[in-house]
Design a protein around this motif. Sequence first.
Motif, PDB file in Angstrom:
ATOM      1  N   ALA A 206       0.871  -1.176   0.000  1.00 24.45           N
ATOM      2  CA  ALA A 206       0.000   0.000   0.000  1.00 24.45           C
ATOM      3  C   ALA A 206       0.904   1.220   0.000  1.00 24.45           C
ATOM      4  O   ALA A 206       1.706   1.414   0.922  1.00 24.45           O
ATOM      5  N   ILE A 207       0.816   2.062  -1.027  1.00 23.80           N
ATOM      6  CA  ILE A 207       1.749   3.156  -1.239  1.00 23.80           C
ATOM      7  C   ILE A 207       0.991   4.482  -1.230  1.00 23.80           C
ATOM      8  O   ILE A 207       0.013   4.665  -1.955  1.00 23.80           O
ATOM      9  N   ARG A 208       1.464   5.386  -0.390  1.00 26.44           N
ATOM     10  CA  ARG A 208       0.853   6.715  -0.282  1.00 26.44           C
ATOM     11  C   ARG A 208       1.920   7.757  -0.558  1.00 26.44           C
ATOM     12  O   ARG A 208       3.018   7.706  -0.003  1.00 26.44           O
ATOM     13  N   SER A 209       1.616   8.728  -1.430  1.00 27.30           N
ATOM     14  CA  SER A 209       2.563   9.803  -1.720  1.00 27.30           C
ATOM     15  C   SER A 209       2.555  10.806  -0.577  1.00 27.30           C
ATOM     16  O   SER A 209       1.497  11.199  -0.089  1.00 27.30           O
ATOM     17  N   THR A 210       3.749  11.241  -0.133  1.00 29.96           N
ATOM     18  CA  THR A 210       3.878  12.200   0.953  1.00 29.96           C
ATOM     19  C   THR A 210       4.962  13.197   0.612  1.00 29.96           C
ATOM     20  O   THR A 210       5.708  13.035  -0.351  1.00 29.96           O
ATOM     21  N   THR A 216       5.435   3.432   2.135  1.00 27.28           N
ATOM     22  CA  THR A 216       4.955   2.119   1.721  1.00 27.28           C
ATOM     23  C   THR A 216       4.819   1.175   2.900  1.00 27.28           C
ATOM     24  O   THR A 216       5.714   1.065   3.723  1.00 27.28           O
ATOM     25  N   LEU A 232      -2.650   2.241   9.318  1.00 27.18           N
ATOM     26  CA  LEU A 232      -2.460   3.156   8.195  1.00 27.18           C
ATOM     27  C   LEU A 232      -2.993   4.541   8.536  1.00 27.18           C
ATOM     28  O   LEU A 232      -3.986   4.686   9.245  1.00 27.18           O
ATOM     29  N   THR A 236      -5.077   8.584   0.413  1.00 30.99           N
ATOM     30  CA  THR A 236      -5.341   7.839  -0.815  1.00 30.99           C
ATOM     31  C   THR A 236      -4.115   6.998  -1.163  1.00 30.99           C
ATOM     32  O   THR A 236      -2.998   7.516  -1.199  1.00 30.99           O
ATOM     33  N   TYR A 237      -4.337   5.729  -1.437  1.00 36.60           N
ATOM     34  CA  TYR A 237      -3.252   4.770  -1.640  1.00 36.60           C
ATOM     35  C   TYR A 237      -3.337   4.122  -3.012  1.00 36.60           C
ATOM     36  O   TYR A 237      -4.418   4.033  -3.617  1.00 36.60           O
ATOM     37  N   ARG A 238      -2.185   3.651  -3.491  1.00 37.00           N
ATOM     38  CA  ARG A 238      -2.090   2.729  -4.613  1.00 37.00           C
ATOM     39  C   ARG A 238      -1.685   1.379  -4.027  1.00 37.00           C
ATOM     40  O   ARG A 238      -0.693   1.278  -3.320  1.00 37.00           O
ATOM     41  N   VAL A 239      -2.458   0.351  -4.299  1.00 40.30           N
ATOM     42  CA  VAL A 239      -2.188  -0.971  -3.736  1.00 40.30           C
ATOM     43  C   VAL A 239      -1.701  -1.881  -4.857  1.00 40.30           C
ATOM     44  O   VAL A 239      -2.354  -2.012  -5.901  1.00 40.30           O
ATOM     45  N   THR A 260      -5.694   1.593  -7.875  1.00 42.59           N
ATOM     46  CA  THR A 260      -5.360   2.983  -7.578  1.00 42.59           C
ATOM     47  C   THR A 260      -6.547   3.694  -6.940  1.00 42.59           C
ATOM     48  O   THR A 260      -7.690   3.225  -7.006  1.00 42.59           O
TER      49      THR A 260
END
Length: 278
Positions: A206-210, A216, A232, A236-239, A260
């Motif tokens: 699960a990846i979240r932009s920060t 991750t 978590l 908003t995440y990309r899995v 996404t």
Amino acid sequence: MKITRLFPLACAALLGLASCSKDSDGNSSKLEVRLMDAPGDFRSVVLDVRQIEVHLKEEKDPDGWKNLGFTPQAINVLEYVNGRSALLVSEDFAPGDLKEIRLILGPDSYVIGTDGQRYDLKTPSGQTSGVKLKLDKATLRERQTYQLLLDFDVAKSIVERGNWRPGNDKKERYLLKPVIRVVAQDLRAGIRGTVTPAAARPQVLAIRSTILGPDTVSTSADASGAYLLTDLAAGTYRVEFFPSTTAPVGQPAYRTAVRTGVVVTNDQITDLGAVSVQ
């Protein structure tokens, strides 16, 4: 299932996952510091944040301050409105009580006004003793993630001098007197679901932009194909799903799957249902 957090930008491929995971004491906590903003009448409001510290002892004990792992940077707080927030700190931390948090500001904070002009912000106290915020009942518990959300109020924090007139020195127009509300909370959000076929035994990311780069969190699906990612932060995440085995002869090959725009809300588990990697 074992959950690990990965160093940002360190894991580019499945083969690198094992070496990129960050080991930590099983009894430690994780502390996050995030910043969000209430909108104000400016195009940009940039804070020159040099250091972030927390106080672990009684208020007047000068030895109670601990410097957090924050990279000095200029942050445009107006980019983090309407539920968006900037992750400033994410690090393993010893369980215990936090008394205060302090932001040390540098001399390069400024605003861009609606006229498109830049005006430096004078910060009378923030550059020296720092902006101190008291914490009420902020307790980090073992194996939990704790978040301090700093809610910056632009409209109240930026004060225009009453005697300033167009044509005067632009550096003298605004004072920065930070008004920040602290919201402290345990993170109890998560993502769950199942992967088919279960025999693929995929790694789940699960990846979240920060503001610090990609954050991750990973786990592995169990023998039934089920997985659960916990602790978590909302966002908003990309899995991504990376099969760790190969398909039997005569069956379609396993492939990487991606979902996404997965919205995670605090205190809730987001269920992605079944995801196929074949």
